[in-house]
Structures are given as structure tokens and as C-alpha cells.
Design an enzyme around this catalytic site. Structure first.
Site, short mmCIF file in Angstrom:
data_model
loop_
_atom_site.label_atom_id
_atom_site.label_comp_id
_atom_site.label_asym_id
_atom_site.label_seq_id
_atom_site.Cartn_x
_atom_site.Cartn_y
_atom_site.Cartn_z
N ARG A 141 -9.98 -8.80 -5.34
CA ARG A 141 -11.03 -8.46 -4.37
C ARG A 141 -12.06 -7.50 -4.96
O ARG A 141 -13.26 -7.59 -4.68
CB ARG A 141 -10.36 -7.85 -3.14
CG ARG A 141 -11.32 -7.49 -2.02
CD ARG A 141 -10.55 -7.09 -0.77
NE ARG A 141 -11.40 -6.37 0.14
CZ ARG A 141 -11.19 -5.13 0.58
NH1 ARG A 141 -10.13 -4.46 0.16
NH2 ARG A 141 -12.03 -4.56 1.41
N HIS A 194 -16.00 -8.39 -4.87
CA HIS A 194 -16.94 -7.61 -4.06
C HIS A 194 -18.04 -6.99 -4.91
O HIS A 194 -19.16 -6.78 -4.42
CB HIS A 194 -16.19 -6.53 -3.29
CG HIS A 194 -15.50 -7.05 -2.07
ND1 HIS A 194 -15.57 -6.43 -0.84
CD2 HIS A 194 -14.73 -8.16 -1.88
CE1 HIS A 194 -14.87 -7.13 0.04
NE2 HIS A 194 -14.35 -8.18 -0.57
N HIS A 216 -7.12 -16.97 -1.03
CA HIS A 216 -6.42 -16.33 0.07
C HIS A 216 -4.93 -16.60 0.01
O HIS A 216 -4.17 -16.06 0.82
CB HIS A 216 -6.97 -16.83 1.42
CG HIS A 216 -8.17 -16.07 1.87
ND1 HIS A 216 -9.04 -16.55 2.83
CD2 HIS A 216 -8.67 -14.86 1.52
CE1 HIS A 216 -10.00 -15.68 3.05
NE2 HIS A 216 -9.80 -14.64 2.25
N TRP A 219 -1.89 -14.85 4.48
CA TRP A 219 -2.25 -16.24 4.74
C TRP A 219 -1.12 -17.19 4.36
O TRP A 219 -1.02 -18.28 4.89
CB TRP A 219 -3.51 -16.61 3.94
CG TRP A 219 -4.78 -16.03 4.44
CD1 TRP A 219 -5.71 -16.64 5.25
CD2 TRP A 219 -5.31 -14.73 4.16
NE1 TRP A 219 -6.76 -15.80 5.49
CE2 TRP A 219 -6.56 -14.61 4.83
CE3 TRP A 219 -4.86 -13.65 3.41
CZ2 TRP A 219 -7.35 -13.47 4.77
CZ3 TRP A 219 -5.64 -12.50 3.35
CH2 TRP A 219 -6.86 -12.42 4.02
N ASP A 235 -11.47 -19.41 7.69
CA ASP A 235 -10.47 -20.28 7.08
C ASP A 235 -10.45 -21.62 7.80
O ASP A 235 -10.50 -22.68 7.18
CB ASP A 235 -9.07 -19.63 7.17
CG ASP A 235 -8.98 -18.32 6.46
OD1 ASP A 235 -9.49 -18.22 5.33
OD2 ASP A 235 -8.39 -17.37 7.03
#
Length: 456
Positions: free
Chosen positions: A106, A110, A239, A271, A336
């Protein structure tokens, strides 16, 4: 990536684990939920160094682990290639003890995901330039919790001062995917860091988890980066790693049967069941349809006979309904669900559910592309730290090798000769008469003589 992987997925490493890796002077409270701690970012020893302009044109000495004969990087490079390799090894070791794969993925996303293809000027265009290390950008809502990732990265930066923050962010992200069982990412390095918080992009460039129109939102954000539908779906497949924490993103459960015991800091909602394993599990929701989506609205024979892979119009259930009925501890966000409902997105979602190899290939390409967005490379072509497979050297042509009578005939040639031989009466058990070829020569000579006489 889309949604919480970009906007609020949980840190996998515990604060206690990471704090042990920091120098004593750096062990100040940096809790992302504490506004007072963020105010300290500009003054604490660990973060004050983040505001200094990195030294570029001077190769930093290698750590003692490096061979003394290793050459220093040329002065024009943003990052030292040897230090990049050593930093990667340290990241691999870090992942084994902190289980920080999701938050490091992440972090890289980002930093790169603020890119705007419509702006040419660097660094105003955003992208992979390490602007995320500054307080003003850390405070963006989508970056909640990423201060924990910086706490993991800072000791590496202290140790390998010849590597830029921008390269460390992307190196950690790609390595985390690979170490979790994902594909090898074709990365390059040499990203230049921004030098001040004034160069940070404005808030709002990253995806949200629950926009009113998820498909339109994803396309608006990712098209702005120069990515397409296939890349949106492929990147969403990451995910399969990580969890969402409601105290950071506002999404997910405080804990589930999959997350209550960690590893790392317990809690959050994932997830997938194995949320530290990179595979195509995120797309396996398609396996849930047969026993959950056949009802009075479905004709005899089931939905497969009507619209394979897309039964929603016939059974009246949504992707969220299906996954919650099958396993309520698994998370499905609006961004999603739309991947399986939007006609253009679902083509790729179905493909990746059935073919993990195809998913890995497309993901690796999309991840590498994302990691380069907006970056300024020094040198311009970037730095490769993986050995490029050499092309096989063609065999030198030697005419004698192919013209010599000693060369073994191919099987096809042997069969052809054998067929012609048998056609004129020969066989392995019955050789031709020794004068056979002589008779042929005589006949040809007679025919030639007769032809000559006729012409004359």
C-alpha cells in the site's frame, strides 16, 4: 489498490515489533489515530530527516556487509545499485518477522497513485516521488495508518543512505508481493525524491472505497493515471493481501475468525481467508454462485445456461449478498463488487478467477507501470538490479557440417528413401538385383539416342 488497499488497509506490523527496530531517539508516539503525534512529525528525530533534501550526486559508502571491492555508484545515479540489492535482502528479512506485506504494498501504491497524466511538470504531476513521507500528505484520509509503514522504512533509509525514499517505497512494495507468493515484478529504480512538503499533491487523488458510482469513480481515478480497465481489475486483485480496519477507513469489521489472532496486530476484516498469501483468491467469488444464486427466478437448468459467469440479472442477488451469505467474515466493498458487475470489468475478473497465471502476468505488468508513474529517473533509463537473462548465442554456421556424407540422415529422409526403394520392388528381405541400376542407365541411354534420331 482500489478502495481500501489505496485508502485505508490495515498495517500488518505491530507497533511493538516496529518500535524495536527504531533507534532509541525515534521511539516517540506516531500513532496514526493521534493528531498530536502527527504534529510531532516535523520535530521528531525519525521524521525530521525526512524533510532534508537528499544528497544525490555523491555515492554513499556501502554498509560493512558489502564487499570492499564493490564500486561506488556513479555520481549521476539517484540510487546506488549495490545498496538497492542489500536493502531488498533486508526487506525480505523484515517481512519474515513483521508480516508487513500488505502495508508495504500500500505504501508504494499510495506514493505512485497521485499521478496525473494531464500535468507534465515534475513534481506537480504527482507519482512515485516520496512526497508521502511528509506530514501534510500523511494526514490525507486515504493514507491513514501509513505512518507505520514509514516507521518500518526509516531504519532502512538510515542504513542505506545511497537509496532514495522513492526507490525504497517501490522496492518494498514489489518485494512484499513477491515474498507473499506473487509474481516477479519487472522493476527499475533511480527515482528522484521531492525535497519539501510544498511539493506534495493536493488531497483527493486516490480512490475511495464507497463512492456513489463505483465504476465511474474507478475509471475517473485510474484513467487519470493513464491506466485502463484491465489494469484496474488486475491491481484490484492485490486485495488478496491485507485487511481493512474500521477505525482507519470506516470499512470492515473490528475482527473476524481470520484476523483475530494476527499474525501481526490482530483485527480488521480481510478480503480473503489467507490474507498474507498472494494468489487469485480475491476473484474466486465466482465459485460461490451455483449454490447461492439459483432460486425461483432462475429457469430449470440454472443460470449457467443463460449467462455464464453473470447471473445477477436473473437471480436478483448482488456480489455483496453472495459473499456475505457464503462467508460473512470476508470483506466486499462497493469498488470490489463492481468488478464483477460492470460488463467491461467482469471480463477480466472472470478470466483471473479461472487462470491464476494470466492474473500474475497482468498484475506484474500493471504493478510495474504503476510504480513508474510520475517518477523522474536518474539516469533517465532507470537502474536494473536483477540480472537480465542473456539471449542464447546462435550456433555458428559451418557448411561442412551440413554437406558431409558422414552426417546422420533425419528420420523423415530415411522414411522417404525407404518408400521410394520399396516402390521399385526393393525391401529389407529382398534386395534389388545388382544390375538393376545398370539396366536403368542403358534404358535412359537408348531413349536419348532415339530422341536424337527423331529430331534429326
Amino acid at each position: 489498490m482500489a478502495s481500501v488497499a489505496f485508502s485505508g488497509a490495515a498495517a500488518a506490523a505491530t507497533a511493538a515489533t516496529t518500535s524495536r527496530r527504531l533507534p532509541a531517539s525515534a521511539k516517540l508516539s506516531l500513532s496514526p489515530s493521534s493528531s498530536s503525534s502527527l504534529k510531532l512529525l516535523g520535530s521528531t528525530p525519525i521524521v525530521s530527516r525526512l524533510f532534508l533534501k537528499p544528497k544525490r550526486c555523491s555515492a554513499a559508502p556501502l554498509p560493512s556487509r558489502a564487499f570492499s571491492s564493490a564500486a561506488a555508484a556513479p555520481k549521476c545515479l539517484a540510487s546506488d545499485p549495490e545498496q538497492l540489492k542489500l536493502a531488498r535482502e533486508d526487506i525480505r528479512e523484515l517481512l519474515k518477522t513483521t508480516f508487513s506485506h500488505p502495508i508495504l504494498v500500500r505504501l508504494g501504491w499510495h506514493d505512485a497513485g497521485t499521478y496525473n497524466k494531464n500535468i507534465e511538470e515534475w513534481p506537480r504531476r504527482g507519482g512515485a516521488n516520496a512526497s508521502l513521507r511528509f506530514e501534510i500528505e500523511l494526514k490525507h484520509a486515504a493514507n491513514a495508518g501509513l505512518v507505520n509503514a514509514l516507521k518500518l522504512i526509516q531504519p532502512l533509509k538510515d542504513k542505506y543512505s545511497g537509496v532514495t525514499y522513492a526507490d525504497l517505497f517501490q522496492l518494498a512494495s514489489a518485494t512484499a508481493v513477491e515474498e507473499a507468493g506473487g509474481p516477479k515484478i519487472p522493476m527499475k529504480y533511480g527515482r528522484v525524491d521531492v525535497s519539501s512538503p510544498e511539493q506534495c499533491p493536493e488531497e483527493g487523488r486516490l480512490p475511495a472505497a464507497g463512492p456513489p458510482s463505483p465504476a465511474d469513480h474507478l475509471r475517473e481515478v485510474f484513467y487519470r493515471m493513464g491506466l485502463n480497465d484491465k489494469e484496474i481489475v488486475a491491481l484490484s486483485g492485490a486485495h488478496t493481501l491485507g485487511r481493512s480496519r474500521p477505525d482507519r477507513s470506516g470499512w470492515g469489521k473490528p475482527e473476524t475468525k481470520y484476523t483475530k489472532d494476527g499474525p501481526g496486530t490482530p483485527g480488521g476484516q480481510s478480503w480473503t481467508a489467507q490474507w498474507l498469501k498472494f494468489d487469485n483468491s480475491y476473484f474466486k467469488v465466482f465459485e460461490y454462485y451455483p449454490d447461492l444464486c439459483v432460486n425461483a427466478h432462475t429457469p430449470i437448468g440454472g443460470w449457467r445456461d443463460l449467462v455464464p459467469g453473470f447471473p445477477f440479472a436473473y437471480c436478483g442477488c448482488s456480489i455483496q449478498d453472495i459473499k456475505e451469505k457464503r462467508d460473512e467474515d470476508l470483506l466486499v466493498l462497493p469498488t470490489d463488487g463492481v468488478l464483477f458487475e460492470d460488463p467491461a470489468f467482469k471480463v477480466y475478473a472472470e478470466k483471473y478467477a479461472e487462470d491464476q497465471e494470466a492474473f500474475f502476468k497482468d498484475y506484474a505488468e500493471a504493478h510495474a507501470k504503476l510504480s513508474n508513474l510520475g517518477a523522474k529517473f536518474d539516469p533517465p533509463e532507470g537502474i536494473l538490479i536483477d540480472d537480465v537473462p542473456s539471449q542464447p548465442v546462435p550456433e555458428k554456421f559451418v557448411a561442412a557440417k551440413y554437406s558431409s556424407g558422414k552426417r546422420e540422415l533425419s528420420e523423415n529422409m530415411k522414411q522417404k528413401i525407404r518408400a521410394e526403394y520399396q516402390a521399385v520392388g526393393g525391401s529389407p528381405d529382398k534386395p534389388l538385383q545388382s544390375n538393376y541400376f545398370l539396366n536403368i542407365i542403358i534404358v535412359i541411354g537408348v531413349l536419348a539416342l532415339l530422341s536424337s534420331l527423331v529430331v534429326n
